[in-house]
Design an enzyme around this catalytic site. Structure first.
Site, mmCIF file in Angstrom:
data_model
loop_
_atom_site.group_PDB
_atom_site.id
_atom_site.type_symbol
_atom_site.label_atom_id
_atom_site.label_comp_id
_atom_site.label_asym_id
_atom_site.label_seq_id
_atom_site.Cartn_x
_atom_site.Cartn_y
_atom_site.Cartn_z
ATOM 1 N N ASP A 49 0.857 -1.187 0.000
ATOM 2 C CA ASP A 49 0.000 0.000 0.000
ATOM 3 C C ASP A 49 0.890 1.233 0.000
ATOM 4 O OD1 ASP A 49 -2.335 1.763 0.309
ATOM 5 O OD2 ASP A 49 -3.373 -0.056 0.965
ATOM 6 N N HIS B 29 -2.936 3.107 -4.856
ATOM 7 C CA HIS B 29 -2.426 2.743 -3.527
ATOM 8 C C HIS B 29 -0.992 2.222 -3.585
ATOM 9 C CE1 HIS B 29 -5.743 3.291 -0.698
ATOM 10 N NE2 HIS B 29 -6.560 2.877 -1.622
ATOM 11 N N GLU C 161 -10.191 2.084 -5.112
ATOM 12 C CA GLU C 161 -9.972 3.507 -4.844
ATOM 13 C C GLU C 161 -8.908 4.152 -5.728
ATOM 14 O OE1 GLU C 161 -11.173 3.899 -0.217
ATOM 15 O OE2 GLU C 161 -9.165 3.122 -0.550
HETATM 16 C C1 ACM Z 1 -10.786 -0.972 0.815
HETATM 17 O O1 ACM Z 1 -11.246 -0.962 1.966
HETATM 18 N N1 ACM Z 1 -10.278 0.134 0.297
HETATM 19 C C2 ACM Z 1 -10.792 -2.167 0.000
#
Ligand code: ACM
Ligand code: ZN
Length: 766
Positions: free
Chosen positions: A191, A266, A332
């Site tokens: 991440d 991410h 996201e």
């Molecule tokens: C997530 O909680 N962004 C998968």
């Protein structure tokens, strides 16, 4: 057959019942019959098994577990008077995790078609024994168990990027999972704030990407970005040797590890290591927390060397992790950088892609092709549905269940992990007295009540639901103890949801069986939540009256309450059934167990009585299914919203709130108020204006008045504002309230240009 006396029979039944209560296996086996007597484990017991090539690791594991709690080394004596026999039955079927367990005074037999089934039979035996080494006799109650899981995907996720947890913590997490028959560990290894998997071809991913400037003394959201010259000291990563050892450790415990290599968003950590992977190709430092200002967080989708890089990374990943599934993230993705990037735009043109959603789909499909070419399956978060789902993808539904339902209807496999109730980074109690959590409230009972097959899914699509999973994101979790606390006991509730037959689900019984597990956690020094003692105050409005319903999740908890603002205690009114409020009041309530007030703070809720309470409401645009508060009549339930989002707020996305209240009969009114919320960071904004109209017949309406909003949509503090229209008294049966939603999230907001939310709690008619 000799006839027993009634008294004796009753005594035996009672004994049987008592014994049945003593077997507290979680998850509840599909079939469990407790018999009288027990099998004593001592040094005279031998452990035998067929198929040593397959069963030796599981037998070794069991011997070690018995030695741990007793010091006893089981022998392998074939002629021992008391024996434990593990029997792999043919045809062997690795995916069949069912087992039978027969315990009689001199013989324990576990039969299964797979390694996993044998392992789970032993777990059921171990759950009847002390959790740690004591001087107690090791007695396994005589019983017959026939058991099989309801779902094949029984998952637990852990984010090791936001905070890093070493191999020993991971092993303990796997042990806890295995104890409760959870079989899939979704390991979130990548991440923005840290890259945690060693990739030999790209050493900077870990030498640079795994380390950040230490801001652990500050909460996540208020960590400043690293400044030039500061030394990154916080972080860590797993070497490939460590990962392989953990994979083997998990395999011995019937846990499959599904690695997540997040993409295309991410990945600020990867870009810190190799800036050329991003659209801007600018150097940056790894993120310290939640401040993304001027950070690149996406791979460039127009750069072929990004795909070469990812294929290399995935090749090394697949060599470490033998799992069928490889998780590629996909959640996201901020499309902003792609919109501004010439390479990305060129890719869209070349490929005939209409928008950035399709570019994301192109990215994911290209990766899927590679994953599938290696004989694996790809799984991703539900955003991979945007712009077109990859042909064979499995979808992990986290933004509610909608993505999972959509994918299952398209005959794609799905794993259910909706934020409510599967996000274990949310509060489980309090929030007063609880460690700071990301928000939300997923209590033990809420988890226990979860049903992974959505009611609206057609029956013939239910088989696409592989199972469910809890996710533990660690922005707010910095220690192993805190990880334990968030997972225990909620994981046990989820374990029962995904393992036990739906019809055996029983909250009271679960709560009872949970008690010895609490003692086991204490003996093992594991941190766990003792429960949600906060009384749930729920309005039930009907016929112009508000009834107040109180409930507690605590086993054997009594509820005491006050309506005069005083702090309730054991001398206050004891709650027995829903009660009616005669006037506006603040209700406060506490859970009492054995004379002691539990929890940190009394639950408190303000009720307002007015002319529309209990009235039916009709909406032009439906209220969002995610924010229904306590039901469709939330705007007339007499209960006010609070700053904690979700509770008692009705949410409308992108469309005006147009609500017509039927007062039931003509009444004199002169003032109407709509309560609204603004929460900038949650994309919730006050309406531009609120107009109130009234009518006698429900057909022709007259305007009572309009009020405009005076608060800026750039105001970042949480604001509750009442929009009140006051006029000369009129007669009306119908009151129509129109709250005009703002056109779009304001400039500079993370949702700039996109629709925002409108949240309202009550239409107060006076
Ligand atoms: C997530 O909680 N962004 C998968
Ligand atoms: Zn680009």
């Amino acid at each position: 057959m000799k006839r027993m006396s009634g008294v004796l029979l009753a005594a035996m039944l009672l004994l049987g019942k008592l014994q049945a209560q003593q077997v507290s296996i979680i998850p509840q086996p599909a079939k469990l019959e407790v018999l009288s007597g027990h099998f004593l484990i001592n040094a005279a017991v031998s452990l035998q098994y067929n198929e040593p090539a397959l069963l030796k690791p599981v037998a070794d594991w069991f011997k070690a577990a018995i030695a741990d709690v007793s010091g006893i080394r089981l022998s392998t004596q074939p002629n021992a008077a008391r024996r434990i026999v593990l029997q792999l039955t043919t045809p062997v079927k690795p995916t069949d995790e069912s087992y039978t367990l027969d315990v009689s005074a001199n013989l324990i037999t576990i039969k299964a078609k797979s390694y996993g089934g044998i392992f789970y039979g032993m777990q059921s035996v171990l759950q009847t024994l002390p959790a740690i080494r004591t001087n107690a006799l090791l007695q396994v109650p005589c019983m017959r168990v026939q058991d099989a899981p309801r779902f094949g995907w029984r998952g637990m996720h852990l984010d090791v990027s936001r905070h890093f947890f070493g191999p020993e913590v991971i092993k303990q997490y796997i042990d806890l999972m295995a104890t409760y028959k959870m079989n899939t560990f979704h390991w979130h290894l990548v991440d923005d704030q840290g890259w945690r998997i060693e990739i030999k071809k790209y050493p900077k991913l870990t030498s640079v990407g795994a380390w950040r400037v230490d801001q652990n003394d500050k909460v996540w959201g208020s960590r400043p970005q690293a400044k030039a010259g500061e030394t990154p000291t916080y972080g860590g990563y797993y070497t490939q040797a460590q990962l392989k050892e953990i994979v083997a450790y998990a395999r011995q415990r019937n846990v499959t590890i599904v690695p997540e290599i997040e993409m295309p968003g991410h990945v600020a950590s990867a870009i810190a290591a190799y800036p050329e992977l991003s659209c801007t190709q600018q150097p940056q430092l790894p993120l310290t927390g939640g401040d993304y200002t001027n950070m690149s967080s996406n791979y460039c989708a127009g750069n072929d060397s990004v795909f070469t890089f990812l294929q290399d990374v995935l090749t090394e990943t697949m060599a470490i992790f033998p799992s069928t599934y490889i998780h590629i993230g996909g959640d996201e993705v901020d499309k902003g950088p792609w919109k501004k990037c010439a390479r990305c735009q060129q890719r869209m043109q070349q490929q005939g892609l209409k928008n950035e959603e399709e570019l994301q789909s192109y990215f994911i499909q290209r990766i899927e092709k590679f994953v599938v070419s290696k004989g694996r399956k790809m799984i991703g978060w539900d955003e991979i549905l945007e712009g077109g789902l990859a042909p064979e993808a499995t979808v992990m539904s986290w933004r509610g269940e909608a993505g999972g339902i959509e994918a299952a209807k398209m005959n794609h496999d799905v794993v259910m992990t909706p934020g409510s109730p599967c996000y274990f980074d949310h509060y489980q109690a309090g929030p007063e007295g609880e460690p700071r959590a990301i928000g939300g409230m997923n209590t033990l009972q809420k988890v226990y009540s979860y049903e992974p097959i959505p009611a609206e899914l057609p029956a013939d699509k239910a088989r696409y639901v592989l199972g469910a999973q809890a996710n533990l994101w660690t922005e707010y979790i910095t220690t192993a103890e805190h990880v334990e606390y968030m997972v225990l006991p909620r994981m046990l509730a989820l374990a029962e949801v995904v393992w036990s037959p739906k019809e055996t689900r029983d909250w009271q019984g679960f709560n009872q069986r949970l008690q010895p597990h609490f003692r086991a956690f204490e003996q093992k020094g594991l941190h766990y939540s003792k429960g949600n003692f906060t009384v749930n105050i729920k309005p039930v409005s009907a016929n112009g009256q508000v009834q107040v319903q109180l409930s507690t999740e605590a086993m054997n908890g009594a509820i005491y309450y006050s309506t005069d603002g005083s702090e309730p205690n054991v001398t206050s009114q004891r709650y027995t059934s829903p009660f009616t409020l005669q006037q506006s009041a603040v209700v406060k309530a506490v859970t009492v167990i054995q004379g002691e007030v539990m929890g940190v703070k009394a639950a408190s809720q303000s009720f307002v009585l007015h002319k529309a309470v209990g009235s039916a409401v009709q909406y032009v645009h439906p209220v969002s299914r995610y924010y229904q508060a306590d039901g469709l009549n939330s705007l007339t339930d007499g209960i006010r919203g609070m700053h904690a989002v979700g509770k008692f707020w009705h949410g409308f996305s992108g469309k005006d709130l147009v609500a017509t209240v039927d007062l039931g009969s003509s009444k004199t009114i002169q003032q109407v108020t709509l309560g609204c919320l603004q929460r900038y960071n949650d994309w919730i904004f006050l309406p531009q204006s609120v107009m109130v109209e009234y009518s006698i017949d429900g057909q022709s309406f007259t305007t009572l008045g309009t009020v405009s909003n005076t608060v800026s949509s750039n105001e970042k503090a949480s604001i509750i504002k009442d929009f009140t229209v006051k006029a000369a008294a009129v007669k009306a049966r119908y009151v129509r309230v129109t709250a005009k939603v703002i056109d779009a999230c304001p400039k500079g907001h993370s949702g700039e240009g996109k629709v925002g939310w409108l949240f309202a709690d009550e239409i107060i008619v006076e």
